[in-house]
Design a protein around this motif. Structure first.
Motif, short mmCIF file in Angstrom:
data_model
loop_
_atom_site.label_atom_id
_atom_site.label_comp_id
_atom_site.label_asym_id
_atom_site.label_seq_id
_atom_site.Cartn_x
_atom_site.Cartn_y
_atom_site.Cartn_z
N VAL A 33 0.84 4.86 8.17
CA VAL A 33 0.64 6.06 7.34
C VAL A 33 0.87 7.32 8.18
CG1 VAL A 33 -1.08 7.48 6.12
CG2 VAL A 33 -1.01 5.03 5.73
N MET A 34 0.25 7.37 9.34
CA MET A 34 0.36 8.56 10.18
C MET A 34 1.82 8.78 10.60
SD MET A 34 -3.10 8.31 12.45
CE MET A 34 -3.29 10.02 12.95
N THR A 35 2.48 7.68 10.94
CA THR A 35 3.88 7.79 11.38
C THR A 35 4.76 8.26 10.23
OG1 THR A 35 3.44 5.97 12.90
CG2 THR A 35 5.75 6.56 12.54
N GLU A 36 4.53 7.71 9.04
CA GLU A 36 5.34 8.12 7.88
C GLU A 36 5.15 9.61 7.60
OE1 GLU A 36 6.60 5.69 4.16
OE2 GLU A 36 4.62 6.48 3.73
N LEU A 68 4.11 -0.17 28.23
CA LEU A 68 5.30 0.47 27.66
C LEU A 68 6.52 0.24 28.57
CD1 LEU A 68 3.49 3.71 26.53
CD2 LEU A 68 4.79 2.24 24.98
N LYS A 69 6.27 0.30 29.86
CA LYS A 69 7.35 0.12 30.82
C LYS A 69 7.85 -1.34 30.80
CE LYS A 69 8.46 1.22 35.57
NZ LYS A 69 8.01 0.36 36.68
N ASP A 70 6.90 -2.28 30.79
CA ASP A 70 7.26 -3.71 30.74
C ASP A 70 8.13 -4.01 29.53
OD1 ASP A 70 5.88 -4.27 32.97
OD2 ASP A 70 4.18 -5.25 31.98
N ARG A 112 0.82 -1.22 0.00
CA ARG A 112 0.00 0.00 0.00
C ARG A 112 0.85 1.27 0.00
NH1 ARG A 112 -3.62 -2.21 4.59
NH2 ARG A 112 -5.29 -3.28 3.51
N GLY A 113 2.16 1.10 -0.14
CA GLY A 113 2.97 2.30 -0.40
C GLY A 113 3.76 2.85 0.78
N ILE A 114 3.80 2.16 1.91
CA ILE A 114 4.65 2.65 3.00
C ILE A 114 6.11 2.41 2.61
CG2 ILE A 114 5.24 2.44 5.46
CD1 ILE A 114 2.38 3.48 4.96
N LYS A 115 6.90 3.50 2.60
CA LYS A 115 8.27 3.39 2.07
C LYS A 115 9.35 3.70 3.08
CE LYS A 115 7.24 4.58 -2.71
NZ LYS A 115 5.85 5.03 -2.51
N ASP A 116 9.01 4.51 4.08
CA ASP A 116 10.02 4.94 5.05
C ASP A 116 10.58 3.71 5.77
OD1 ASP A 116 11.37 5.84 7.37
OD2 ASP A 116 10.14 7.65 7.48
N GLU A 117 11.87 3.44 5.49
CA GLU A 117 12.49 2.22 5.99
C GLU A 117 12.47 2.16 7.52
OE1 GLU A 117 13.56 -1.37 5.36
OE2 GLU A 117 13.16 -0.04 3.65
N ARG A 118 12.65 3.31 8.16
CA ARG A 118 12.64 3.33 9.63
C ARG A 118 11.25 2.96 10.16
NH1 ARG A 118 13.56 8.02 12.25
NH2 ARG A 118 14.66 7.05 13.95
N VAL A 119 10.21 3.41 9.48
CA VAL A 119 8.84 3.07 9.90
C VAL A 119 8.62 1.56 9.75
CG1 VAL A 119 6.37 3.36 9.40
CG2 VAL A 119 7.91 5.35 9.32
N LEU A 120 9.09 1.01 8.64
CA LEU A 120 8.91 -0.44 8.41
C LEU A 120 9.66 -1.25 9.46
CD1 LEU A 120 9.12 -0.46 4.50
CD2 LEU A 120 7.06 -0.73 5.89
N ILE A 121 10.85 -0.80 9.81
CA ILE A 121 11.63 -1.51 10.83
C ILE A 121 10.90 -1.48 12.18
CG2 ILE A 121 13.78 -1.41 12.20
CD1 ILE A 121 15.20 -0.54 9.55
N ALA A 127 4.55 3.55 21.24
CA ALA A 127 5.74 2.69 21.16
C ALA A 127 6.42 2.86 19.80
CB ALA A 127 5.36 1.23 21.39
N ILE A 128 5.64 2.89 18.75
CA ILE A 128 6.21 3.10 17.41
C ILE A 128 6.94 4.45 17.37
CG2 ILE A 128 5.62 3.50 14.96
CD1 ILE A 128 5.29 0.58 15.58
N LEU A 129 6.30 5.47 17.92
CA LEU A 129 6.92 6.80 17.94
C LEU A 129 8.21 6.78 18.76
CD1 LEU A 129 3.70 8.95 18.53
CD2 LEU A 129 4.96 8.73 16.38
N ALA A 130 8.18 6.04 19.88
CA ALA A 130 9.35 5.97 20.76
C ALA A 130 10.55 5.32 20.06
CB ALA A 130 9.01 5.20 22.03
N GLU A 131 10.26 4.43 19.10
CA GLU A 131 11.33 3.80 18.32
C GLU A 131 11.99 4.81 17.38
OE1 GLU A 131 12.54 0.70 18.25
OE2 GLU A 131 11.16 -0.20 19.70
N LEU A 132 11.23 5.84 17.00
CA LEU A 132 11.66 6.69 15.89
C LEU A 132 12.00 8.12 16.27
CD1 LEU A 132 8.93 5.46 13.38
CD2 LEU A 132 11.34 4.84 13.40
N ALA A 133 11.70 8.50 17.51
CA ALA A 133 11.93 9.88 17.95
C ALA A 133 12.70 9.87 19.26
CB ALA A 133 10.61 10.61 18.11
N ARG A 134 13.08 11.06 19.72
CA ARG A 134 13.87 11.14 20.95
C ARG A 134 13.00 10.96 22.18
NH1 ARG A 134 14.98 16.00 23.45
NH2 ARG A 134 14.48 17.03 21.50
N GLU A 135 11.84 11.64 22.17
CA GLU A 135 11.02 11.73 23.36
C GLU A 135 9.56 11.79 22.96
OE1 GLU A 135 12.48 14.35 27.14
OE2 GLU A 135 11.86 15.38 25.34
N VAL A 136 8.72 11.04 23.66
CA VAL A 136 7.30 11.03 23.32
C VAL A 136 6.47 11.33 24.56
CG1 VAL A 136 5.39 9.62 22.41
CG2 VAL A 136 7.72 9.26 21.56
#
Ligand code: SAH
Length: 216
Positions: free
Chosen positions: A71-74, A122-124, A21-30, A96-105
């Motif tokens: 989509v939203m994350t990309e 999230l803590k667990d 469906r077109g998600i391309k951002d490699e970091r998002v896919l990871i 959690a997805i945002l936490a993988e890709l940004a400094r602080e959420v």
């Protein structure tokens, strides 16, 4: 199911629901291959965690469809050094997805029981850069502002004014904007103090209820 089975389903989700469906951002896919989505769900429905749909998480709320999360994350164009505000923690999965890709959420949830569950989950799993706050997210978090990115994961009639104020110049806000039962995914970029909007996919989210959202 075993951990390896969930991993296989997660990879399959990426291969069949996101890439075609077109998600391309490699970091998002990871990130989508990595975060254990099933752990953010009630045990009774974990077997469905990687299906192509939103699912109930209690209190009449839902965890978004994987594709919508992607989509939203990309659209947020995260590079890794951002401070992000999410409004509508729900299960905590998007956080959690945002936490993988940004400094602080910073993530805000109006239903205290959901905020508690999400925080524990999230803590667990081991996230140390996510802060869950139980309150009305339409007001934002003035004492933590400004934010590089803002994502609203509930349907809003308009982009809430306080959130626009708390977005950095050059920052991006993504939200489902429209009617109560149907919206368009909007991406706004703040340019010279003004939000310049782009319109993306139609979508259906649960309502954003609060002072600058729906009244109830
Ligand atoms: N991002 C979530 C899905 C959220 S569903 C996930 O990954 O699971 C939308 C959530 O927004 C619901 O849990 C709902 O209670 C919450 N919500 C609605 N209005 C809100 C408000 N004003 N402030 C914070 N959260 C709100």
């Amino acid at each position: 199911m075993f951990v390896e089975d969930y991993k296989r389903l997660r990879d399959l989700m990426v291969e069949t629901q996101l890439i075609p469906r077109g998600i391309k951002d490699e970091r998002v896919l990871i990130a989508m291959r990595k975060v254990p989505r099933h752990l953010f769900m009630p045990e009774s429905i974990r077997y469905s965690a990687y299906e192509d749909m939103a699912l109930p998480i209690g209190e009449g709320q839902t965890i978004s469809q994987p594709y919508m999360v992607a989509v939203m994350t990309e659209l947020l164009e995260l590079k890794g050094d951002e401070k992000v505000l999410e409004v509508g923690t729900g299960s905590g999965y998007q956080a959690a997805i945002l936490a993988e890709l940004a400094r602080e959420v910073y993530t805000i949830e109006r239903i205290a029981s959901l905020a508690e569950k999400a925080e524990a989950c999230l803590k667990d799993i081991g996230y140390e850069n996510v802060y869950v706050i139980a309150s009305d997210g339409t007001i934002g978090l003035p004492d933590k502002a400004p934010f590089d990115r803002i994502i609203i994961t509930a349907a809003t009639p308009v982009l809430p004014e306080p959130l626009i104020g708390q977005l950095k110049e050059g920052g991006i806000i993504v939200a489902p904007v429209g009617e109560r039962f149907s919206q368009i995914l909007v991406r706004g970029k703040k340019e010279e103090g003004v939000i310049v909007e782009e319109y993306h996919t139609p979508c259906v989210f649960v309502p954003l209820i609060g002072e600058y959202g729906w009244k109830g």
